[in-house]
Enzyme design. Structure first.
Site, PDB file in Angstrom:
ATOM      1  N   HIS A 107       9.999   6.854  -1.995  1.00  0.00           N
ATOM      2  CA  HIS A 107       9.549   8.239  -1.935  1.00  0.00           C
ATOM      3  C   HIS A 107       9.762   8.881  -3.304  1.00  0.00           C
ATOM      4  O   HIS A 107      10.873   9.291  -3.649  1.00  0.00           O
ATOM      5  CB  HIS A 107      10.362   8.966  -0.862  1.00  0.00           C
TER       6      HIS A 107
ATOM      7  N   GLU B 196       8.499  12.652   7.421  1.00  0.00           N
ATOM      8  CA  GLU B 196       9.333  13.718   6.851  1.00  0.00           C
ATOM      9  C   GLU B 196       8.644  15.085   6.821  1.00  0.00           C
ATOM     10  O   GLU B 196       9.312  16.096   6.644  1.00  0.00           O
ATOM     11  CB  GLU B 196       9.790  13.360   5.433  1.00  0.00           C
ATOM     12  N   ASN B 197       7.319  15.130   7.001  1.00  0.00           N
ATOM     13  CA  ASN B 197       6.585  16.404   6.985  1.00  0.00           C
ATOM     14  C   ASN B 197       5.917  16.708   8.317  1.00  0.00           C
ATOM     15  O   ASN B 197       4.998  17.518   8.393  1.00  0.00           O
ATOM     16  CB  ASN B 197       5.504  16.395   5.898  1.00  0.00           C
TER      17      ASN B 197
ATOM     18  N   HIS C  91       5.172  10.388  -0.669  1.00  0.00           N
ATOM     19  CA  HIS C  91       5.590  11.691  -1.187  1.00  0.00           C
ATOM     20  C   HIS C  91       4.471  12.501  -1.827  1.00  0.00           C
ATOM     21  O   HIS C  91       4.386  13.702  -1.611  1.00  0.00           O
ATOM     22  CB  HIS C  91       6.752  11.573  -2.177  1.00  0.00           C
TER      23      HIS C  91
ATOM     24  N   ASP D  10       2.585   9.775   4.924  1.00  0.00           N
ATOM     25  CA  ASP D  10       3.201  11.042   5.324  1.00  0.00           C
ATOM     26  C   ASP D  10       2.358  11.840   6.318  1.00  0.00           C
ATOM     27  O   ASP D  10       1.263  12.299   5.988  1.00  0.00           O
ATOM     28  CB  ASP D  10       3.438  11.928   4.103  1.00  0.00           C
TER      29      ASP D  10
ATOM     30  N   ASN E 216      12.669  13.360   0.771  1.00  0.00           N
ATOM     31  CA  ASN E 216      13.480  14.486   0.288  1.00  0.00           C
ATOM     32  C   ASN E 216      13.339  15.740   1.144  1.00  0.00           C
ATOM     33  O   ASN E 216      14.242  16.579   1.181  1.00  0.00           O
ATOM     34  CB  ASN E 216      13.121  14.819  -1.165  1.00  0.00           C
ATOM     35  N   HIS E 217      12.218  15.883   1.883  1.00  0.00           N
ATOM     36  CA  HIS E 217      12.020  17.085   2.698  1.00  0.00           C
ATOM     37  C   HIS E 217      12.595  16.942   4.115  1.00  0.00           C
ATOM     38  O   HIS E 217      12.481  17.869   4.922  1.00  0.00           O
ATOM     39  CB  HIS E 217      10.539  17.432   2.790  1.00  0.00           C
TER      40      HIS E 217
ATOM     41  N   HIS F 275       1.199  12.267  -1.349  1.00  0.00           N
ATOM     42  CA  HIS F 275       0.163  12.578  -0.353  1.00  0.00           C
ATOM     43  C   HIS F 275      -1.260  12.266  -0.792  1.00  0.00           C
ATOM     44  O   HIS F 275      -2.207  12.565  -0.058  1.00  0.00           O
ATOM     45  CB  HIS F 275       0.226  14.062   0.066  1.00  0.00           C
TER      46      HIS F 275
END
Length: 272
Positions: free
Chosen positions: A151, A39-40, A176, A8, A68-69, A178
């Site tokens: 994730h 995703e981040n 997810h 991530d 999910n983010h 991290h």
């Protein structure tokens, strides 16, 4: 086949780390396929936009996975349908925009990259344990080379999905949380597994965000906005695997951690 997966990427510091360290990794491992979880990657640490998606591809990513983010940045709806190398979680309703599988040709071998959400503490989604085996069965009619970005929150769920799919997929890479886990291995039937690949971002942070913001949440038990850490050293986390072209199974897995404090990959044992 040589495959590099980067964990991530969090906010601006993650962008900086990827830009600095990815060329070094490409030179060392010479991957034929590079996958990045983005995703981040937005400046506020939430979601992705088209500019950053294209930036990742130009930097050397072949496929970008989400989680999910991904939906935290509303800009994603403006380009996800035409972003052919962007993979959102597959176990969402069929009406959800985007694709949950992306196929890419590496020389003459086709690889399927799948993104899926766990069921524990992750909000509504289709049960991955009931859904993924059928998906994998269909994908295997086309290719035996399958990378799953799972994730999810809990290490036990990530372990469970990898054992469920052992021998059916090339690798299950957890994302997810991290925090890179020390459990990279090859399962008995040939599937590579790692509970969490880790994150790419600020080293002196709590999962990429300012420690003071995170601590306020824990010490006051009240909602508090989290801001990405923008100062101090940066780090990159990932994993490298080598696979058998004939079977799609893994013959070597090696975790990767690089930071400004330790400028070489970790001296961990390579599992072969």
């Amino acid at each position: 086949m040589k495959i590099l997966f980067i964990g991530d990427v969090v906010a601006k510091k993650g962008q900086e780390a990827l830009q600095q360290y990815l060329p070094e990794l490409k030179q060392k491992y010479k991957p034929q396929l590079t996958i990045v979880n983005g995703e981040n990657i937005a400046e506020n640490g939430k979601g992705i936009n088209e500019k950053l998606y294209k930036w990742l591809l130009n930097l050397g990513a072949d496929v970008v996975t989400l989680g999910n983010h991904a939906w935290d940045n509303r800009e994603i709806y403006e380009f996800i349908e035409t972003a052919h190398c962007l993979v959102r979680p597959i176990n969402l309703p069929k009406t959800t925009a985007g694709q949950g599988i992306h196929y890419v040709k590496v020389n003459e071998v086709e690889v399927a990259i799948i993104n899926a959400l766990g069921s524990v503490f992750m909000g509504p989604n289709i049960d991955p344990f009931q859904y993924l085996p059928d998906v994998i069965s269909e994908v295997r009619k086309r290719t035996s080379h399958i990378i799953l970005d799972f994730h999810a929150e809990t290490t036990s769920e990530k372990q469970a999905i990898s054992w469920l799919l052992d021998g059916q997929v090339t690798a299950v890479f957890g994302t997810h949380t991290h925090v890179q886990t020390n459990d990279a291995r090859i399962l008995p039937k040939g599937t590579a597994f790692m509970s969490d690949v880790g994150m790419t971002g600020a080293l002196n942070s709590i999962i990429g965000f300012k420690p003071s913001d995170v601590l306020k949440r824990f010490t006051t038990q009240l909602p508090h906005r989290l801001e990405p850490e923008t100062t101090g050293p940066m780090m990159l986390s990932g994993v490298f695997i080598e696979t058998e072209n004939s079977t799609g199974l893994t013959k070597k897995i090696e975790p990767i951690t690089i930071s400004e404090l330790r400028t070489a990959t970790t001296n961990r044992r390579k599992f072969e």
